[in-house]
Design a protein around this motif. Structure first.
Motif, PDB file in Angstrom:
ATOM      1  N   SER A   1       0.827  -1.210   0.000  1.00 52.37           N
ATOM      2  CA  SER A   1       0.000   0.000   0.000  1.00 52.37           C
ATOM      3  C   SER A   1       0.854   1.249   0.000  1.00 52.37           C
ATOM      4  O   SER A   1       0.564   2.218  -0.715  1.00 52.37           O
ATOM      5  CB  SER A   1      -0.930   0.021   1.210  1.00 52.37           C
TER       6      SER A   1
ATOM      7  N   PHE B   1      -2.930   0.554  -4.126  1.00 47.04           N
ATOM      8  CA  PHE B   1      -3.073   0.886  -2.710  1.00 47.04           C
ATOM      9  C   PHE B   1      -4.144   0.022  -2.067  1.00 47.04           C
ATOM     10  O   PHE B   1      -3.929  -0.572  -1.006  1.00 47.04           O
ATOM     11  CB  PHE B   1      -3.413   2.370  -2.546  1.00 47.04           C
ATOM     12  N   TRP B   2      -5.307  -0.045  -2.699  1.00 45.85           N
ATOM     13  CA  TRP B   2      -6.406  -0.830  -2.122  1.00 45.85           C
ATOM     14  C   TRP B   2      -6.110  -2.328  -2.165  1.00 45.85           C
ATOM     15  O   TRP B   2      -6.564  -3.077  -1.288  1.00 45.85           O
ATOM     16  CB  TRP B   2      -7.725  -0.491  -2.794  1.00 45.85           C
TER      17      TRP B   2
ATOM     18  N   GLY C   1      -3.173  -3.559  -1.637  1.00 36.90           N
ATOM     19  CA  GLY C   1      -2.346  -3.726  -0.447  1.00 36.90           C
ATOM     20  C   GLY C   1      -3.172  -3.744   0.824  1.00 36.90           C
ATOM     21  O   GLY C   1      -2.891  -4.500   1.763  1.00 36.90           O
ATOM     22  N   MET C   2      -4.217  -2.922   0.874  1.00 38.45           N
ATOM     23  CA  MET C   2      -5.085  -2.903   2.050  1.00 38.45           C
ATOM     24  C   MET C   2      -5.838  -4.227   2.192  1.00 38.45           C
ATOM     25  O   MET C   2      -6.080  -4.689   3.306  1.00 38.45           O
ATOM     26  CB  MET C   2      -6.068  -1.727   1.969  1.00 38.45           C
TER      27      MET C   2
END
Length: 83
Positions: free
Chosen positions: A26, A38-39, A41-42
């Motif tokens: 992320s 990013f999402w 990674g979340m």
């Protein structure tokens, strides 16, 4: 925490390692200004929590009795205040 195995179990190590990898993913994609990465990674961060809880449920976490034993030791070692 030294009185118990808090955090020193396969469930804890695996869950935290997976979550840390997701955090790194992320962070890298945030710097690259890529919201999809990013999402993703979340999602890996949340997956780390789920894997840790599943491993704990499978018996690879700290037993509940260990936490109660530590509370008893702390309570027994408290020195009453002098008036």
């Amino acid at each position: 925490m030294a009185g118990t195995s808090h955090g020193h179990t396969p469930a804890a190590w695996t869950g935290v390692t997976i979550a840390f990898i997701g955090f790194c993913i992320s962070g890298a994609f945030m710097v690259l200004a890529n919201p999809l990465g990013f999402w993703a990674g979340m999602v890996v961060v949340v997956l780390g929590g789920i894997v840790g809880m599943a491993m704990k449920a499978a018996g690879m976490g700290a037993p509940k009795a260990a936490h109660k034993d530590l509370a008893d030791v702390i309570a027994a070692n408290k020195v009453p205040a002098k008036a």
